[in-house]
Write a protein that holds these residues in place. Structure first.
Motif, PDB file in Angstrom:
ATOM      1  N   ILE A 120       0.846  -1.207   0.000  1.00 55.73           N
ATOM      2  CA  ILE A 120       0.000   0.000   0.000  1.00 55.73           C
ATOM      3  C   ILE A 120       0.885   1.262   0.000  1.00 55.73           C
ATOM      4  N   GLU A 121       2.006   1.170   0.703  1.00 55.04           N
ATOM      5  CA  GLU A 121       2.941   2.294   0.788  1.00 55.04           C
ATOM      6  C   GLU A 121       3.351   2.792  -0.611  1.00 55.04           C
ATOM      7  N   TRP A 148      -9.322  -0.214   4.222  1.00 59.75           N
ATOM      8  CA  TRP A 148      -8.752  -0.888   3.051  1.00 59.75           C
ATOM      9  C   TRP A 148      -9.685  -0.835   1.846  1.00 59.75           C
ATOM     10  N   TYR A 149     -11.017  -0.932   2.115  1.00 59.77           N
ATOM     11  CA  TYR A 149     -11.973  -0.887   1.006  1.00 59.77           C
ATOM     12  C   TYR A 149     -11.858   0.413   0.217  1.00 59.77           C
ATOM     13  N   LYS A 150     -11.415   1.481   0.914  1.00 56.73           N
ATOM     14  CA  LYS A 150     -11.352   2.799   0.270  1.00 56.73           C
ATOM     15  C   LYS A 150     -10.144   2.953  -0.648  1.00 56.73           C
ATOM     16  N   ILE A 151      -9.151   2.068  -0.486  1.00 62.51           N
ATOM     17  CA  ILE A 151      -7.900   2.256  -1.219  1.00 62.51           C
ATOM     18  C   ILE A 151      -8.065   1.867  -2.686  1.00 62.51           C
ATOM     19  N   ILE A 193     -10.821  -6.323  -2.496  1.00 65.12           N
ATOM     20  CA  ILE A 193     -10.887  -7.253  -1.377  1.00 65.12           C
ATOM     21  C   ILE A 193     -12.102  -8.161  -1.516  1.00 65.12           C
ATOM     22  N   LEU A 194     -11.865  -9.456  -1.375  1.00 62.16           N
ATOM     23  CA  LEU A 194     -12.971 -10.420  -1.352  1.00 62.16           C
ATOM     24  C   LEU A 194     -12.826 -11.251  -0.091  1.00 62.16           C
ATOM     25  N   ARG A 195     -13.950 -11.483   0.584  1.00 60.09           N
ATOM     26  CA  ARG A 195     -13.863 -12.247   1.827  1.00 60.09           C
ATOM     27  C   ARG A 195     -14.861 -13.409   1.818  1.00 60.09           C
TER      28      ARG A 195
END
Lengths: 345, 273
Positions: free
Chosen positions: B129-130, B159-162, B167-169
């Motif tokens: 992410i960095e 995290w969803y906003k990035i 993302i899947l869970r």
């Protein structure tokens, strides 16, 4: 530097060595620690290797990891080729890698290793079968070697700086060996090597092209054979403890608190059920045959891939110690035969 | 100084992630910083009780403190879970080889985690992410047993906003009405993702059975052995390639791993046993 010396002169020089703690063995093949060298009765140079492995002096049965104590200067006498090879394996593990085990290093640095040729191999000896030989040359790991012209006359050869200095200091007045002495010595070596082939001819061929590695690498899946061969194993760990090249250890945490850190290591045994068990109880080597197989694979495949040498020196201690009478050579023979390869001479 | 001697760290914060998982924030007592590469592991000592290997779950860019997320499974972790903020633990390391993040640049990175296996992957995720623009995209597939077994619940909203992170869970099972995302094992999430396999790498961490089936699934999806990275787990004890406990084939997981490519492991019989 090389010197020729007879047995009684050699004994008297050793009786007058004062700056070492001498570790030698008598006819009972058990290491003795001598502080007063005058107590040395005889040097059992004609013996085979000791019953106990010399790793005892570098990789101790139990050793504190969190503090250092002063280290004594040791002269380790009469180490045979098989044990030198095993020490090379330990060197690779403890000081040959990125992280250096300081204690092992200091013990080694403070030890003068005097090796000797092995002229009376026993039935359980199989050094030549796993890439070794019953005599010592430069680079095998000793500082000085004693070889035999006959049973009374010996050649001393220094291989390292430490060995040179020791020879110069204590044996300077003795003469250099003649060409004839070397010739005689070499024929003694040939006889001894031949004996080992003779003892082992019913088991396996000499391993000239590292065929055992190539074959054993492909025996992993022979589960029924591993199961059969490990049937008589009672997992006592005798072979691990007595093996001069087995290096596994367990760290035991025993600190009172964070200011008083205390932990030690003790020898560990890959045959024990708990050896590879992880937290929660899962165990990658749950069954006896898997652990038994792992030890053979470690010695003949994995460490061979790491260090280009077997982690077995053919000393035969595991054969003698086993209460189930498991003979490593027979196990290898069964595996090789099962792969349809020729083993008998 | 002995290579077997730990440094002292103070527990400065404890987060209860699930009923049996806690995240401990640790701060070195005698120095200002502790550096590691993402994917490397440490040996954590509970003094007088024992020592065990864990992978930090915090970002390697954060060096004043370190997070370690730990599930209560054995004697040592049982004890650790009873410890309070302010108490002292020992740390040795970091050890081993981490994730080869530099080689992920310009690629799509698929991260597959199971249960507490998200811990090392969180550290990786922070690292990626960095510099998120260095990667084509990042896809995180995370599976847990039940909704309450999900770790870092409080981080997902961020995290969803990035942008660039998908993302899947999934959960293996749930109560009716408790979960509106996927129900099933984590591998079923892999059917739902869009990924350019040829230009991707996959990173997997979780329980052995999950790693096994995820690897099989990835191979099925045409990932090549050198595109799959696995965080292997054994009872690493010395961390230095000496004590022998974590051997797998000719590798010492502590020294040659714990991150391995499937290329390295594929010829080892039963690597997930």
């Amino acid at each position: 530097m090389e010197k020729i010396i007879n047995y009684s002169d050699l004994l008297s020089v050793f009786k007058n060595l004062n700056n070492f703690i001498i570790i030698y063995h008598n006819f009972d093949q058990i290491y003795k620690k001598i502080i007063n060298p005058q107590e040395i009765q005889n040097l059992a140079l004609l013996n085979i290797r000791c019953i106990h492995p010399p790793k005892l002096f570098f990789f101790k049965v139990k050793d504190i990891l969190t503090s250092f104590t002063s280290v004594e200067k040791i002269l380790l006498l009469d180490v045979k080729f098989c044990d030198l090879k095993a020490i090379r394996i330990l060197d690779n593990i403890f000081i040959g890698e990125e992280y250096v085990d300081e204690k092992y290093k200091i013990y080694k640095e403070n030890t003068l290793i005097i090796s000797s040729d092995c002229i009376n191999p026993q039935l359980s000896c199989f050094c030549s079968i796993v890439g070794g030989r019953p005599y010592v040359e430069k680079g095998d790991g000793s500082d000085l070697n004693i070889s035999f012209v006959d049973e009374n006359n010996l050649i001393l050869e220094a291989f390292t700086q430490k060995g040179e200095e020791f020879l110069k200091e204590n044996f300077n007045e003795f003469e250099e060996p003649t060409k004839n002495d070397y010739l005689k010595r070499n024929s003694v070596r040939v006889v001894s090597e031949r004996k080992i082939y003779e003892f082992n001819k019913e088991y396996i061929k000499e391993d000239k092209k590292n065929k055992h590695y190539l074959t054993l690498k492909n025996t992993y899946e022979l589960e029924s054979i591993w199961e059969k061969e490990s049937e008589k194993c009672v997992q006592c760990g005798g072979c691990n403890f007595i093996c001069p090249s087995c290096y596994c250890f367990l760290i035991r945490e025993a600190s009172k608190d964070y200011k008083d850190q205390h932990r030690d290591k003790v020898w560990d045994v890959c045959h024990f059920t708990g050896y590879s068990r992880v937290a929660g109880g899962a165990n990658p080597r749950k069954y006896k045959y898997q652990r038994f197989r792992n030890r053979y694979q470690c010695k003949f495949v994995y460490r061979y891939e790491n260090f280009n040498m077997y982690a077995c020196s053919g000393c035969g201690r595991c054969i003698e110690v086993c209460p189930g009478k498991i003979d490593m050579r027979k196990v290898i023979r069964s595996l090789v035969l099962a792969k349809g390869e020729e083993v008998l001479v | 100084m002995s290579i077997y001697k730990p440094q002292n760290f103070k527990i400065i914060k404890i987060i209860e992630e699930t009923p049996n998982i806690k995240t401990f924030t640790l701060k070195p007592l005698d120095s200002d910083k502790f550096s590691f590469k993402t994917g490397q592991f440490i040996e954590l000592t509970v003094y007088g009780v024992g020592e065990a290997p864990f992978t930090p779950s915090s970002s390697p860019y954060k060096t004043d403190t370190m997070d370690v997320t730990i599930m209560r499974v054995g004697r040592m972790t049982e004890f650790l879970h009873s410890m309070k903020e302010g108490e002292i633990v020992g740390i040795r390391g970091p050890y081993g080889k981490g994730y080869p993040v530099e080689s992920f640049v310009g690629k799509e990175v698929l991260i597959v985690g199971g249960g507490v296996g998200l811990a090392p992957l969180r550290s990786l995720l922070f690292t990626l992410i960095e510099k998120i623009s260095d990667f084509k995209k990042i896809v995180l597939c995370y599976g847990a047993r039940t909704p309450s077994d999900i770790v870092y619940k409080y981080l997902f909203p961020e995290w969803y906003k990035i942008k660039g992170l998908e993302i899947l869970r999934s959960v293996d099972r749930c109560q009716p009405g408790e979960w509106d995302e996927t129900v099933g094992v984590v591998t079923c999430l892999l059917d739902k993702i869009k990924i350019d396999v040829e230009n991707s790498v996959a990173v997997v961490c979780g329980p052995p059975i999950m790693m096994k089936f995820t690897t099989l699934k990835l191979i099925d999806m045409k990932f090549k052995p050198n595109q799959i990275y696995l965080s292997m787990e054994r009872n690493m004890s010395c961390g230095l390639g000496k004590c022998g406990h974590c051997q797998i084939g000719s590798y010492f997981i502590c020294k040659d791993g714990p991150v391995f490519s499937w290329e390295q492991l594929k010829d080892i019989p039963e690597p997930f046993e």
